[in-house]
Design a protein around this motif. Structure first.
Motif, mmCIF file in Angstrom:
data_model
loop_
_atom_site.group_PDB
_atom_site.id
_atom_site.type_symbol
_atom_site.label_atom_id
_atom_site.label_comp_id
_atom_site.label_asym_id
_atom_site.label_seq_id
_atom_site.Cartn_x
_atom_site.Cartn_y
_atom_site.Cartn_z
ATOM 1 N N ARG A 158 32.418 84.716 22.637
ATOM 2 C CA ARG A 158 32.438 85.152 21.244
ATOM 3 C C ARG A 158 33.455 86.274 21.091
ATOM 4 O O ARG A 158 33.434 87.256 21.835
ATOM 5 C CB ARG A 158 31.053 85.640 20.809
ATOM 6 N N GLU A 159 34.320 86.107 20.124
ATOM 7 C CA GLU A 159 35.332 87.124 19.875
ATOM 8 C C GLU A 159 34.690 88.332 19.207
ATOM 9 O O GLU A 159 33.899 88.194 18.271
ATOM 10 C CB GLU A 159 36.434 86.560 18.973
ATOM 11 N N PRO A 160 34.995 89.549 19.661
ATOM 12 C CA PRO A 160 34.435 90.738 19.011
ATOM 13 C C PRO A 160 34.951 90.871 17.581
ATOM 14 O O PRO A 160 36.042 90.406 17.245
ATOM 15 C CB PRO A 160 34.926 91.887 19.897
ATOM 16 N N ILE A 161 34.134 91.507 16.759
ATOM 17 C CA ILE A 161 34.506 91.714 15.364
ATOM 18 C C ILE A 161 35.570 92.797 15.269
ATOM 19 O O ILE A 161 35.489 93.840 15.931
ATOM 20 C CB ILE A 161 33.259 92.114 14.542
ATOM 21 N N GLN A 162 36.568 92.563 14.450
ATOM 22 C CA GLN A 162 37.622 93.546 14.206
ATOM 23 C C GLN A 162 37.206 94.421 13.024
ATOM 24 O O GLN A 162 37.341 94.048 11.868
ATOM 25 C CB GLN A 162 38.954 92.842 13.928
ATOM 26 N N SER A 163 36.674 95.585 13.312
ATOM 27 C CA SER A 163 36.105 96.441 12.285
ATOM 28 C C SER A 163 37.139 97.389 11.700
ATOM 29 O O SER A 163 38.107 97.780 12.362
ATOM 30 C CB SER A 163 34.949 97.276 12.865
ATOM 31 N N ILE A 164 36.880 97.784 10.453
ATOM 32 C CA ILE A 164 37.602 98.901 9.875
ATOM 33 C C ILE A 164 36.842 100.177 10.225
ATOM 34 O O ILE A 164 35.752 100.134 10.802
ATOM 35 C CB ILE A 164 37.725 98.746 8.340
ATOM 36 N N SER A 165 37.363 101.325 9.897
ATOM 37 C CA SER A 165 36.712 102.591 10.224
ATOM 38 C C SER A 165 35.503 102.819 9.330
ATOM 39 O O SER A 165 35.421 102.289 8.207
ATOM 40 C CB SER A 165 37.692 103.748 10.065
ATOM 41 N N TRP A 166 34.587 103.659 9.810
ATOM 42 C CA TRP A 166 33.417 103.995 8.998
ATOM 43 C C TRP A 166 33.846 104.729 7.732
ATOM 44 O O TRP A 166 33.279 104.500 6.649
ATOM 45 C CB TRP A 166 32.461 104.880 9.806
ATOM 46 N N ILE A 167 34.834 105.588 7.838
ATOM 47 C CA ILE A 167 35.300 106.335 6.665
ATOM 48 C C ILE A 167 35.812 105.381 5.588
ATOM 49 O O ILE A 167 35.480 105.521 4.406
ATOM 50 C CB ILE A 167 36.402 107.345 7.067
ATOM 51 N N GLU A 168 36.592 104.389 5.985
ATOM 52 C CA GLU A 168 37.117 103.429 5.020
ATOM 53 C C GLU A 168 35.998 102.563 4.442
ATOM 54 O O GLU A 168 35.986 102.275 3.237
ATOM 55 C CB GLU A 168 38.186 102.551 5.674
ATOM 56 N N ALA A 169 35.059 102.151 5.287
ATOM 57 C CA ALA A 169 33.951 101.330 4.801
ATOM 58 C C ALA A 169 33.099 102.117 3.804
ATOM 59 O O ALA A 169 32.677 101.580 2.769
ATOM 60 C CB ALA A 169 33.099 100.857 5.966
ATOM 61 N N ASN A 170 32.842 103.366 4.108
ATOM 62 C CA ASN A 170 32.061 104.208 3.213
ATOM 63 C C ASN A 170 32.786 104.406 1.879
ATOM 64 O O ASN A 170 32.179 104.405 0.800
ATOM 65 C CB ASN A 170 31.783 105.545 3.883
ATOM 66 N N ARG A 171 34.106 104.554 1.939
ATOM 67 C CA ARG A 171 34.894 104.702 0.710
ATOM 68 C C ARG A 171 34.777 103.449 -0.151
ATOM 69 O O ARG A 171 34.579 103.534 -1.372
ATOM 70 C CB ARG A 171 36.361 104.970 1.069
ATOM 71 N N ARG A 172 34.869 102.288 0.457
ATOM 72 C CA ARG A 172 34.760 101.038 -0.294
ATOM 73 C C ARG A 172 33.361 100.863 -0.883
ATOM 74 O O ARG A 172 33.207 100.340 -1.995
ATOM 75 C CB ARG A 172 35.103 99.852 0.606
ATOM 76 N N ASP A 173 32.359 101.289 -0.159
ATOM 77 C CA ASP A 173 30.983 101.211 -0.647
ATOM 78 C C ASP A 173 30.821 102.058 -1.908
ATOM 79 O O ASP A 173 30.201 101.644 -2.891
ATOM 80 C CB ASP A 173 30.030 101.677 0.460
ATOM 81 N N ARG A 174 31.383 103.248 -1.906
ATOM 82 C CA ARG A 174 31.266 104.144 -3.060
ATOM 83 C C ARG A 174 32.104 103.649 -4.241
ATOM 84 O O ARG A 174 31.707 103.808 -5.408
ATOM 85 C CB ARG A 174 31.651 105.566 -2.660
ATOM 86 N N ILE A 175 33.256 103.052 -3.964
ATOM 87 C CA ILE A 175 34.052 102.454 -5.046
ATOM 88 C C ILE A 175 33.255 101.341 -5.720
ATOM 89 O O ILE A 175 33.245 101.216 -6.951
ATOM 90 C CB ILE A 175 35.393 101.926 -4.503
ATOM 91 N N LEU A 176 32.573 100.534 -4.915
ATOM 92 C CA LEU A 176 31.743 99.462 -5.461
ATOM 93 C C LEU A 176 30.668 100.040 -6.377
ATOM 94 O O LEU A 176 30.410 99.495 -7.466
ATOM 95 C CB LEU A 176 31.108 98.670 -4.317
ATOM 96 N N MET A 177 30.045 101.136 -5.971
ATOM 97 C CA MET A 177 29.026 101.769 -6.800
ATOM 98 C C MET A 177 29.609 102.232 -8.136
ATOM 99 O O MET A 177 29.025 102.005 -9.205
ATOM 100 C CB MET A 177 28.421 102.964 -6.057
ATOM 101 N N LEU A 178 30.770 102.860 -8.071
ATOM 102 C CA LEU A 178 31.403 103.344 -9.301
ATOM 103 C C LEU A 178 31.763 102.195 -10.236
ATOM 104 O O LEU A 178 31.568 102.279 -11.455
ATOM 105 C CB LEU A 178 32.655 104.156 -8.953
ATOM 106 N N GLN A 179 32.270 101.111 -9.692
ATOM 107 C CA GLN A 179 32.634 99.958 -10.512
ATOM 108 C C GLN A 179 31.415 99.369 -11.214
ATOM 109 O O GLN A 179 31.500 98.880 -12.342
ATOM 110 C CB GLN A 179 33.304 98.892 -9.649
ATOM 111 N N ARG A 180 30.282 99.419 -10.535
ATOM 112 C CA ARG A 180 29.087 98.799 -11.085
ATOM 113 C C ARG A 180 28.397 99.657 -12.153
ATOM 114 O O ARG A 180 27.809 99.124 -13.098
ATOM 115 C CB ARG A 180 28.081 98.525 -9.957
ATOM 116 N N PHE A 181 28.413 100.968 -11.999
ATOM 117 C CA PHE A 181 27.522 101.797 -12.793
ATOM 118 C C PHE A 181 28.201 102.809 -13.721
ATOM 119 O O PHE A 181 27.636 103.150 -14.750
ATOM 120 C CB PHE A 181 26.552 102.544 -11.865
ATOM 121 N N VAL A 182 29.387 103.300 -13.384
ATOM 122 C CA VAL A 182 29.977 104.372 -14.181
ATOM 123 C C VAL A 182 30.314 103.911 -15.594
ATOM 124 O O VAL A 182 30.062 104.603 -16.585
ATOM 125 C CB VAL A 182 31.226 104.952 -13.482
ATOM 126 N N ALA A 183 30.876 102.725 -15.733
ATOM 127 C CA ALA A 183 31.304 102.249 -17.049
ATOM 128 C C ALA A 183 30.161 101.627 -17.837
ATOM 129 O O ALA A 183 30.337 101.264 -19.002
ATOM 130 C CB ALA A 183 32.430 101.241 -16.890
#
Length: 866
Positions: A158-183
């Motif tokens: 099984r090929e290992p997963i090619q992950s992005i950094s935790w900082i980048e993942a956390n940033r994308r998670d928060r952007i998703l929250m803003l897109q859903r709720f701020v407007a």
């Protein structure tokens, strides 16, 4: 030809299908299921390996099925496809009663094991839908590929997963929250610990925990809070998303929402913030004009390989599904669904900096866990692991709790608080106030002689075979040997196979006791001897199974399936067993147990299968039994036995049995005994002990005993603060010579001999004595202490650490290398236990020497094993 990594993936559309015992034309003209595509990977595997299967079904008809159908997956003879070699039948992820027109149903990825005993060769694969009541198939497809079983084939890497950094993942998670709720204008409730927002139009939610700043929101890609499957007054079936919600009322800590269809209310939702805890309560009630069959709460908890953590699932002792595991899978776990289900009504998700917990009380809620690779470039990771809830109730509730910490230990501690409120967290100390016999269980090793097994020959043969491994004299002498020769002061001594016809025969008619054990008088004498040593004396019984040759055979007491047939159990020593409805099982216990107490005076009683079998429904006319009824009757059976004898035990163990039981036999058994544990993609964790260690004593299954070469199993008991069920040879084994094992093998290290307490003893007795002398005093000392921590100290899980209460710590080293703990070097199968006025260790006494020593220091004295 090098075949080490030879493998293939077969994916495609269906090329060939056939009808097989299909429904008659016109019987169900509107439900036309089809298999749109599939993936089988790999198409070559060795016995014991697993393959991944994924199917996409669709309904080309104008209406869903009128019946609950199951998916069958058969591996057959390549020529005679009706000859099944093995199968993986299962419920679809969405009931066929709600397969709407043109809806795609994704089944899997499923991990399907190739049986260990299957012969090499080619096997056809057949998949479809069948009705368990009528036996008819609405879909029957033979896939245009075969599975090749070859014992020389190794699993593909099984090929290992090619992950992005935790900082980048956390940033994308928060952007998703803003897109859903701020407007938008979400509904918001809060308490002192967290805030909860839900956007009524989309049905998406977001939780923000104040102390750590953790965010938990609906999973990426979710289009609603879930789905409702219901029928209207015309009995027409529909599947509606939980979005486009109407706000009925709102306050600071509670909101009420409705899903409306036209002018009628489909379902009403209440969401509230608990007063002082970081907990959100979800509850629902079906509308008056609708019959709610099923509700799915989708994307409740999730993480990614980059956000860290994974899913915590309370199957058996516990499973953890790391988010960065490369295996894709989908698995449904039903609450109290037997060995393959949930043994505690909860599930949790861990992330890098927090955890979130789902809990409930109803046995009709299931967990759907999915772990799938993602291709969206804005996704906060490469793979998502998510937890959904599914309920078959028209009304109900569950709780979502956000917790501190990012380990399964933290999730366990969070659930203990919920379990305490729900009345499940009843300690052994509390139980000891009701029965003084309970204190005898703390630190007690279990010995379980199988007295008599009478095997009824199958296939119409009249002959029978009787195995009588222990006589009355053997049992009495064994108890004396344990007490007088081995000086064991705490023992749980349970007789199995003592009943009239022997083990698993003629239940529920257990009296008089088997003549092979001396009848009633023999059991009474054994009981008197065992109890005279201060031991617990127990008997093994069963109120789930009934046999046709039993004098009390009565079909009216059996579970009845939907099709009106009585429900079969397993085929055991006494032949085909039939399952007793639990209300009648309780009735039979009331008939039997007072006489048992009068004849034998046991101070412990073991009732088999109660907490191993799944909860059942029964459709007996005029005597319908729900799964909730089954739970209540089984709990009452345990309560009755505990009150009658003082100590009650049962097989495996469910959380609902903790308040009324004293020991579980089987909850500690793992992959050595249960071949499909842990599930593919999961790791074993001690979740059940982390929650309930101070509430119930835990043993391995009677088929998974600790014997001479089981040093690893002994260390597992030690790190969990529990006692073993010892494996002993038949009859008076200590009077017979036995070949010495290889004492240089670390697996046999606890049978070693020097001038210590094992000197001059039989190899089995040395093993028992050497292990008992450090296990029993430690287990007794921590029996009333919660298990407060657990860690794997090496990545390969070869070294474990646990803590109990505030003062006790254990380190065990399974090897193969040494492990340095402070100033102590632990060999393979070495350990150290530290506590108040207590030290036990298997270690190297001198650096540079290969010799190891077993030493226990307690009560100001030093004892040496070897």
């Amino acid at each position: 030809m090098n075949r080490t990594f030879r493998f293939f993936i077969f994916a495609g559309i269906v090329l060939f299908s056939m009808n097989y015992a299909l429904a008659a034309p016109g019987e169900e003209p509107e439900f036309r299921p089809s298999l749109a595509s599939f993936v089988i990977s790999p198409t070559e595997a060795a016995p014991g390996d697993s393959i991944q299967c994924r199917f996409i079904f669709s309904n080309g008809g104008d209406a869903p099925s009128s019946m609950e159908e199951k998916i069958f997956l058969h591996f057959t003879d390549p020529i005679q496809q009706s000859e099944i070699r093995w199968q993986f039948d299962h419920n679809p992820p969405v009931s066929t009663k709600f397969w709407m027109k043109d809806q795609e149903i994704v089944d899997g990825p499923l991990s399907v094991a190739v049986p260990d005993e299957i012969a090499d060769g080619s096997y056809a694969i057949r998949v479809g839908l069948w009705n368990p009541v009528t036996g008819l198939r609405s879909l029957d497809v033979i896939l245009p590929t075969v599975l090749i079983v070859d014992k020389t084939v190794s699993p593909p890497p099984r090929e290992p997963i090619q992950s992005i950094s935790w900082i980048e993942a956390n940033r994308r998670d928060r952007i998703l929250m803003l897109q859903r709720f701020v407007a938008n204008s979400p509904v918001q409730i809060e308490n002192q610990s967290l805030s909860f927002q839900i956007e009524p139009k989309s049905g998406l939610f977001c939780i923000q925990e104040f102390n750590a700043g953790a965010i938990w929101q609906s999973a990426p890609g979710a289009g609603s809070l879930g789905y409702v499957m219901a029928e209207n007054e015309k009995q027409e079936a529909f599947r509606f998303p939980l979005n486009q919600l109407t706000v009925l009322s709102q306050s600071k800590k509670k909101c009420v929402l409705q899903k409306r269809i036209g002018e009628s209310t489909l379902v009403e939702l209440q969401i509230s913030a608990e007063k002082n805890d970081p907990v959100i309560r979800f509850s629902w009630e079906a509308g008056e004009n609708w019959t709610l069959h099923h509700i799915e709460w989708t994307g409740l908890l999730w993480t990614t390989d980059a956000l860290g953590g994974g899913a915590v699932i309370p199957r058996l002792i516990g499973e953890f599904f790391p988010a960065n595991h490369p295996l894709e899978f989908q698995q449904i776990f039903s609450t109290y669904g037997g060995w393959g289900g949930l043994h505690i009504p909860m599930a949790a998700m861990l992330r890098e900096q927090s955890n979130a917990l789902l809990s409930w009380n109803s046995p009709d809620i299931s967990v759907n866990i999915q772990s799938l690779l993602q291709t969206d470039e804005n996704f906060p990771g490469a793979k998502q692991t998510s937890i959904d809830l599914q309920s078959a109730e028209p009304s109900g509730e569950f709780f979502l709790r956000v917790g501190k910490g990012n380990s399964y230990v933290d999730a366990a501690q969070s659930y203990r608080e919920m379990a305490r409120k729900d009345g499940l967290l009843v300690s052994l100390e509390q139980k000891a106030r009701k029965s003084r016999e309970v204190k005898k269980l703390a630190g007690a090793a279990e010995f379980k002689p199988f007295v008599c097994i009478r095997f009824q020959e199958q296939d119409g043969a009249a002959a029978e075979r009787v195995v009588n491994s222990y006589t009355e004299e053997d049992c009495i002498e064994l108890a004396r040997h344990l007490h007088d020769d081995l000086n064991l002061n705490k023992v749980l001594f349970v007789l199995a196979g003592w009943i009239h016809r022997g083990y698993d025969n003629q239940h529920p008619d257990i009296l008089p006791a088997a003549p092979e054990i001396g009848g009633n008088e023999g059991v009474a004498r054994i009981s008197e001897t065992v109890r005279s040593f201060g031991y617990l004396f127990g008997l093994h019984d069963n109120y789930q199974d009934m046999y046709e040759d039993a004098p009390s055979w009565n079909e009216d007491m059996l579970i009845v399936e939907k099709d009106g047939r009585c429900k079969k159990g397993g085929v055991w020593a006494g032949g085909q067993a039939w399952l007793i409805a639990s209300d009648h099982g309780l009735e039979l216990a009331h008939r039997n147990l007072p006489e048992i107490k009068k004849l034998f005076s046991p101070n412990a009683y073991f009732i088999d299968t109660t907490y191993a079998a799944p909860l059942y429904e029964s459709f007996q006319s005029g005597d319908r039994m729900t799964r909730i009824d089954d739970l209540q009757f089984k709990r009452e059976l345990s309560r009755y036995a505990a009150g009658m004898f003082g100590v009650h035990g049962s097989e495996t163990g469910f959380a609902f049995g903790v308040p009324v039981s004293h020991y579980f036999e089987g909850i500690l058994s793992t992959h050595d005994f249960i071949k499909d544990f842990p599930n593919p993609g999961a790791e074993e964790i001690p979740l059940f002990p982390l929650i309930f260690h101070d509430c119930v004593a835990m043993y391995t299954h009677q088929g998974d005993r600790a014997g001479l070469g089981d040093a690893r199993k002994i260390l597992k008991h030690l790190v969990l603060g529990e006692m073993p069920l010892y494996n002993i040879p038949p009859h008076q084994y200590w009077r017979r010579e036995m070949k010495e094992p290889d004492l240089n093998d670390p697996d046999y290290c606890f049978a070693r001999i020097n001038d210590g307490w094992g000197a001059g003893k039989h190899p089995v007795d040395r093993f028992i004595k050497n292990t008992y002398e450090f296990l029993s005093p430690f287990a007794e000392a921590v029996a009333a202490e919660p298990m407060t921590d657990h860690q794997f100290l090496r990545e390969d899980r070869s070294v474990e650490m646990s803590r109990f209460g505030e003062h006790w710590q254990v380190i065990v080293n399974y090897g193969p290398g040494d492990y340095q703990f402070a100033q102590t070097l632990l060999p393979p199968m070495g350990f150290i236990v530290l506590g108040p006025d207590f030290l036990a260790q298997h270690f190297y006494p001198q650096y540079g020497e290969a010799r190891t020593s077993l030493v226990v220091k307690r009560d100001g004295k030093t004892f040496t094993g070897f």
